[in-house]
Design an enzyme around this catalytic site. Structure first.
Site, PDB file in Angstrom:
ATOM      1  N   TYR A   1       0.863  -1.181   0.000  1.00 34.00           N
ATOM      2  CA  TYR A   1       0.000   0.000   0.000  1.00 34.00           C
ATOM      3  C   TYR A   1       0.902   1.234   0.000  1.00 34.00           C
ATOM      4  CZ  TYR A   1      -2.823   3.749   1.920  1.00 34.00           C
ATOM      5  OH  TYR A   1      -3.427   4.961   2.137  1.00 34.00           O
TER       6      TYR A   1
ATOM      7  N   ASP B   1      -0.709  -7.337   7.034  1.00 37.51           N
ATOM      8  CA  ASP B   1      -1.776  -6.356   6.895  1.00 37.51           C
ATOM      9  C   ASP B   1      -2.996  -7.122   6.370  1.00 37.51           C
ATOM     10  OD1 ASP B   1      -3.580  -4.408   5.985  1.00 37.51           O
ATOM     11  OD2 ASP B   1      -1.972  -2.973   5.549  1.00 37.51           O
TER      12      ASP B   1
ATOM     13  N   LYS C   1     -11.821   0.367   6.755  1.00 37.78           N
ATOM     14  CA  LYS C   1     -12.305  -0.377   5.594  1.00 37.78           C
ATOM     15  C   LYS C   1     -13.425  -1.344   5.997  1.00 37.78           C
ATOM     16  CE  LYS C   1      -9.241   2.121   3.529  1.00 37.78           C
ATOM     17  NZ  LYS C   1      -8.004   2.214   4.185  1.00 37.78           N
TER      18      LYS C   1
HETATM   19  C1  LIG Z   1      -4.007  -2.245   2.925  1.00 44.30           C
HETATM   20  C2  LIG Z   1      -4.051  -0.947   3.678  1.00 44.30           C
HETATM   21  N1  LIG Z   1      -3.360  -0.832   4.822  1.00 44.30           N
HETATM   22  C3  LIG Z   1      -3.369   0.327   5.526  1.00 44.30           C
HETATM   23  C4  LIG Z   1      -4.063   1.440   5.093  1.00 44.30           C
HETATM   24  C5  LIG Z   1      -4.019   2.714   5.886  1.00 44.30           C
HETATM   25  O1  LIG Z   1      -5.174   2.876   6.664  1.00 44.30           O
HETATM   26  P1  LIG Z   1      -5.802   4.284   7.071  1.00 44.30           P
HETATM   27  O2  LIG Z   1      -6.219   4.973   5.801  1.00 44.30           O
HETATM   28  O3  LIG Z   1      -6.943   3.919   7.968  1.00 44.30           O
HETATM   29  O4  LIG Z   1      -4.752   5.068   7.797  1.00 44.30           O
HETATM   30  C6  LIG Z   1      -4.798   1.352   3.916  1.00 44.30           C
HETATM   31  C7  LIG Z   1      -5.552   2.517   3.424  1.00 44.30           C
HETATM   32  O5  LIG Z   1      -6.056   2.539   2.332  1.00 44.30           O
HETATM   33  C8  LIG Z   1      -4.787   0.134   3.183  1.00 44.30           C
HETATM   34  O6  LIG Z   1      -5.459  -0.004   2.027  1.00 44.30           O
END
Ligand SMILES: Cc1ncc(COP(=O)(O)O)c(C=O)c1O
Length: 389
Positions: free
Chosen positions: A109, A181, A206
């Site tokens: 990401y 993740d 999400k």
């Molecule tokens: C796979 C993944 N990990 C972490 C994050 C980061 O999360 P946040 O936007 O809640 O800070 C995202 C955000 O899109 C993501 O898609």
């Protein structure tokens, strides 16, 4: 930080735990739903004498309910909630020291790559993007300084699948810890700790929240030392979610299983439609038997998820045109909520890696398939794709 398993007459199923774990009726009022404890501090009957809470950065009952519930769902003894997914990722990276190395996916990401390369690397953390789905490449990337391996599975945005058990075995053999993740899969579809991972991280923004109305993050682990290090950062740096945000995530989790079932079913239909459309060059979805990680996904996941990405034969122009022409699919960043979203990773979610080794191809479109009537979703994609001629 909390995480004791809930007491009950016997082992409860996932759906029961999602609704009840950490959330008994409120003992002072009988309220069936865990209240929003909108308080920063707590009365003490004498100096240092309190009911387990002294200040809400350190602990808050609504947050504790969320931490316990999600820890149980991940099969962890400890859960820690954060103000965002990035804050949770940051807390994990802060467990490393200057000179240590983290191996990250070569399709991580974009925000994770930005945090590692732009914040932690200048402070002395070494990092190396690796094709973590390739065990040989991963093995070759270890150095004596490697302390942590980071994977996303399925990955964002290419939906690559990582064999968690195999990577955990390799990582431990090389003396490092494995972080997964699990944002795309959620614990309903995949429980990485039970496959050998040391920590699981989520953007609760999400699927766990599930309604595009809250930003949050979470870490689950059964490693005592890691849990204590994380709790120290959580309290010291203070990137904690407020009680109302915790309430929203808790409420979302109650319907996680039924939402995920529909996300997966709708995504399967969308994938079949895209795969047969002449304007579409390639569809990335672990549920496709042609997907390189299909067999691993079938083994380690309950179903294949609601995220789909695809490339257009017409390149970036076609990708931008489709993203702009969709109507029921809202053009927006983020994912994992009841409404369907469409986006162009190269210019949107992954714009921060456009000039890096993690750059995403411009012909790629990413869908977060929601739980609307599936015929309406297909109709919308058809009108957007058919315009390409
Ligand atoms: C796979 C993944 N990990 C972490 C994050 C980061 O999360 P946040 O936007 O809640 O800070 C995202 C955000 O899109 C993501 O898609």
């Amino acid at each position: 930080m909390t995480g004791q398993p809930i007491a009950g007459p016997g082992p409860l199923g996932f759906e029961s735990l999602a609704i009840h774990a950490g959330q008994p009726p409120d003992p002072s009022t009988g309220a069936v739903v865990t209240p929003v404890f909108q308080t920063s501090t707590y009365a003490q009957s004498g100096v240092g004498q309190h009911l387990g809470y002294d200040y809400s950065r350190t602990a808050n009952p609504t947050r504790a309910a969320l931490e316990q519930c999600l820890a149980v769902l991940e099969g962890a003894s400890h859960g820690l909630a954060f103000a965002s997914g990035m804050a949770a990722i940051d807390a994990l990276l802060r467990q490393l020291r200057p000179g240590d190395q983290v191996l990250i996916p070569d399709d991580a990401y974009g925000g994770t790559y930005r945090l590692v390369s732009g914040v932690h690397a200048p402070a002395g953390l070494a990092y190396q993007p690796v094709a973590v789905h390739d065990l040989g490449a991963l093995d070759a990337a270890f150095t004596p300084q490697t302390r942590m391996v980071w994977v996303e599975t399925p990955s964002n945005p290419l939906l690559r699948v990582i064999d968690i058990a195999a990577v955990a075995e390799l990582t431990h053999r090389r003396g490092a810890i494995l972080v997964v993740d699990n944002t795309f899969a959620t614990p309903y579809l995949q429980q990485p700790l039970l496959l050998g991972a040391d920590a699981v991280v989520h953007s609760t923004t999400k699927y766990l929240g599930g309604h595009s109305d809250v930003v949050g993050g979470f870490i689950a682990t059964s490693d005592e030392n890691l849990a204590h290090g994380l709790a120290f950062v959580q309290n010291s740096a203070g990137a904690v979610p407020g009680p109302f945000d915790c309430f929203l995530v808790l409420r979302g989790i109650k319907t996680l299983a039924v939402r995920m079932d529909r996300h997966c079913a709708n995504a399967q239909v969308v994938v079949e439609f895209l795969s047969s459309h002449p304007a579409v060059e390639r569809v990335h979805y672990p549920g496709l038997s042609t997907h390189v990680g299909h067999e691993i996904a079938a083994r380690q996941m309950r179903a294949f998820g609601g995220m789909v990405s695809f490339t257009l034969r017409g390149g970036e122009g076609a990708a931008l045109a489709v993203a702009g022409a969709a109507r029921l699919f809202t053009l927006a960043e983020s994912l994992g909520a009841v409404e369907s979203l469409i986006e162009h990773p190269h210019r949107m979610t992954h714009a921060s890696v456009a000039a890096s080794p993690l750059a995403v191809e411009p012909a790629l479109v990413r869908l977060s398939v929601g739980i609307e009537t599936v015929a309406d979703l297909i109709g919308d994609l058809a009108q957007a794709l058919d315009r390409l001629g």
